[in-house]
Design an enzyme around this catalytic site. Structure first.
Site, short mmCIF file in Angstrom:
data_model
loop_
_atom_site.label_atom_id
_atom_site.label_comp_id
_atom_site.label_asym_id
_atom_site.label_seq_id
_atom_site.Cartn_x
_atom_site.Cartn_y
_atom_site.Cartn_z
N LYS A 103 -19.93 112.31 55.29
CA LYS A 103 -19.39 112.66 53.98
C LYS A 103 -20.38 113.01 53.32
CE LYS A 103 -18.60 111.15 50.28
NZ LYS A 103 -19.08 112.41 49.38
N GLU A 116 -29.44 102.41 52.42
CA GLU A 116 -30.73 102.79 51.80
C GLU A 116 -30.57 103.23 50.32
OE1 GLU A 116 -33.34 104.46 50.37
OE2 GLU A 116 -32.99 106.34 51.69
N CYS A 145 -35.88 108.71 46.15
CA CYS A 145 -35.74 107.10 45.72
C CYS A 145 -37.16 106.54 46.09
CB CYS A 145 -34.71 106.44 46.65
SG CYS A 145 -34.58 107.26 48.34
N GLU A 173 -34.99 103.16 37.53
CA GLU A 173 -35.17 104.48 38.35
C GLU A 173 -34.93 105.65 37.23
OE1 GLU A 173 -34.63 105.56 42.81
OE2 GLU A 173 -33.00 105.24 41.87
P1 ADP Z 1 -26.54 109.24 43.69
O1 ADP Z 1 -26.80 108.41 42.60
O2 ADP Z 1 -27.74 109.63 44.54
O3 ADP Z 1 -25.52 110.37 42.99
P2 ADP Z 1 -24.19 107.92 44.64
O4 ADP Z 1 -24.19 106.38 45.43
O5 ADP Z 1 -23.32 108.04 43.59
O6 ADP Z 1 -25.69 108.27 44.46
O7 ADP Z 1 -23.48 108.89 45.83
C1 ADP Z 1 -24.27 108.71 47.18
C2 ADP Z 1 -23.05 109.03 48.14
O8 ADP Z 1 -22.16 108.14 47.96
C3 ADP Z 1 -22.37 110.46 47.85
O9 ADP Z 1 -22.06 111.06 48.97
C4 ADP Z 1 -21.26 110.07 46.84
O10 ADP Z 1 -20.04 110.85 47.03
C5 ADP Z 1 -20.83 108.69 47.64
N1 ADP Z 1 -20.01 107.77 47.09
C6 ADP Z 1 -20.07 107.48 45.73
N2 ADP Z 1 -19.03 106.65 45.31
C7 ADP Z 1 -18.46 106.30 46.58
C8 ADP Z 1 -17.58 105.18 46.93
N3 ADP Z 1 -17.04 104.34 46.01
N4 ADP Z 1 -17.39 104.98 48.18
C9 ADP Z 1 -18.07 105.88 49.08
N5 ADP Z 1 -18.79 106.85 48.91
C10 ADP Z 1 -19.25 106.84 47.66
#
Ligand code: ADP
Length: 485
Positions: free
Chosen positions: A181, A257, A291, A389
């Protein structure tokens, strides 16, 4: 996909579920070009039921894939890595269009990403078991390693290819199947990779890519499905913690990570030119959106003035522009939210008395999310730039006197992913290298990431390691077979 006459920038916009490309049952969502803020194209917005179908496809493909020989799996992965190299320019252009990073960096990421596949393909042939002498006569202890099962890979936008291959390389090599995903900001690279995987002959269902604009709903579906035995996530600490809570139901294995807050320490015995070069690489790569990016710089007083002058001169020479322009060294930030966080951090630092040496402003003539490489001095630990960050092209520099003070400051954070320091003293390098509470320590080195080495963090930067032989463990169960003869 190149042989069939596609143009260099034609995007695959459908998801891949089992043997077929699929339109999204929830419609489509827009992907933006950070260089202009305009819509690039729309991709499949999958329903939760489609994610469940992808899990089913991966589950159905697993028995055959796990019982293939390691060499057969390696052969398929080698072909995929070769296809990535053969399509480097196309993949790089797609990445730059959806993510914004300069083309040369994007091409570097394609090679880096292919490296994870190629390395894991070989290491997949070395998943050794063990025999252990038994304390009882007539008994035998065998230890055997086997693939954990269906893996869900949830990946971020800052490395649209490498964060996927770092997971699926080892997963597929040891005999797991996977559902990816990708981040909603950068699904096109994932789909382009999937196209190559199909061409490389990966059997249907072994790899699936589900694109969605509703990450949380799909996250719930993934964590709520007992067929998913492993979730490997790269992203924010906040979402990582959400996943940990959601994993309580079925207890899939979790690799996380998460965020970092990397310090770089420049000691008075450092080679200052080397320190500036490596810090610029570690701070400004991907416009500061990694990161492991340097987030705060500590410089020892006797060399502080000289270091800051050199750093400012280097930053002023950096060329900012659209990633598709080969001359650009710094591209746009990925979106407005990221841009606004950078503005907030700089405004907060200045309001609290930081001095602006260079940069410190948006570059709206270039586009909506460009920000000038920025150097701030006279910063303190109350400022957001020194506590969180920033994920942008901002370098705050703080002066220190004693070695221990720099170590204490460096370690005074909930994060522990990457740290960097610069010194020519051998004893100091051992001392400081051992004292830093970080999973990755660059010693006179701002670019430690490589497919061969372990990558991961201490504290709230996550669980587990990716890369190298360490990556394989995340996708393996250890089975003990106790034999009575
Ligand atoms: P960033 O700050 O790098 O955008 P996120 O943690 O928001 O980091 O997103 C990293 C990944 O996690 C993306 O693929 C995002 O769509 C997914 N993501 C965000 N929220 C959720 C959630 N509640 N459950 C599963 N995946 C999620």
């Amino acid at each position: 996909m190149r042989e069939d006459g596609r143009k260099a920038l034609e995007f695959e916009t459908r998801a891949r579920i089992g043997p077929a490309w699929a339109e999204g049952e929830s419609g489509r969502f827009a992907v933006h070009d950070p260089a202009t803020g305009e819509t690039l194209c729309e991709v499949a917005d999958c329903s939760v039921a489609q994610t469940e179908s992808a899990i089913e496809a991966a589950h159905a493909a697993w028995p055959q894939w796990r019982s293939a020989t390691a060499e057969a799996r390696a052969e398929a992965l080698r072909k995929l890595a070769q296809a990535m190299h053969a399509n480097e320019t196309r993949l790089a252009r797609i990445m730059t269009r959806e993510q914004g990073k300069p083309l040369a960096e994007a091409a570097g990421e394609v090679r880096y990403a292919a490296g994870f596949i190629a390395w894991a393909a070989e290491e997949g042939k070395r998943i050794y078991g063990e025999t252990i002498p038994s304390p009882k006569a007539g008994k035998r202890i065998w230890v055997h390693r086997q693939p954990v099962g269906v893996v869900a890979a949830i990946t971020p936008w800052n490395f649209p290819l490498a964060m996927i291959t770092r997971k699926i390389g080892p997963a597929l090599a040891v005999g797991c199947t996977a559902v990816v995903k990708p981040a909603e900001l950068t699904p096109l690279s994932a789909l382009a990779l999937m196209e190559l995987a199909v061409e490389a002959g990966l059997p249907p269902g072994v790899l699936n890519v589900v694109t969605t604009s509703d990450a949380e709903a799909h996250g719930k579906a993934i964590l709520g499905d007992a067929r998913v035995r492993k979730v490997s996530f790269t992203g924010s600490t906040e979402v990582g913690k959400w996943l940990v809570r959601a994993a309580a139901e079925h207890l899939p294995r979790l690799s996380l990570e998460l965020g970092g807050h990397a310090p770089a320490i420049v000691f008075d015995d450092a080679d200052l030119d080397q320190a500036v070069e490596e810090i610029v690489a570690a701070k400004f790569r991907n416009c500061g959106q990694t990161c492991v990016c340097v987030n705060r710089i500590y410089v020892q007083r006797p060399v502080a003035e000289a270091f800051m002058q050199k750093l400012a001169a280097r930053l002023e020479a950096l060329r900012v522009g659209p990633g598709m322009d080969p001359a650009a060294e710094i591209g746009p930030l990925v979106d407005r939210a990221t841009f606004e966080k950078v503005e907030r951090h700089v405004a907060d630092a200045r309001a609290r008395g930081a001095k602006l040496v260079c940069g410190g402003q948006a570059l709206p003539e270039l586009g909506p999310t460009y920000y000038a490489p920025t150097l701030l001095t006279e910063v303190d630990h109350e400022m957001l730039v020194m506590r969180e960050e920033t994920f942008g092209p901002v370098a705050p520099v703080c002066v220190f006197d004693e070695e221990q003070q720099a170590i204490d400051w460096a370690n005074d954070t909930d994060f522990g992913l990457a740290a960097y320091f610069f010194s020519r003293g051998v004893a100091r390098c051992f001392r400081v290298g051992e004292a830093l509470e970080y999973g990755i320590v660059g010693i006179n080195d701002g670019r430690p990431s490589t497919p061969e080495a372990p990558f991961g963090g201490f504290k709230q930067s996550g669980w587990g390691r990716e890369g190298g032989k360490y990556a394989m463990d995340a996708y393996l169960e250890t089975k003990y077979l106790s034999w009575s003869l």
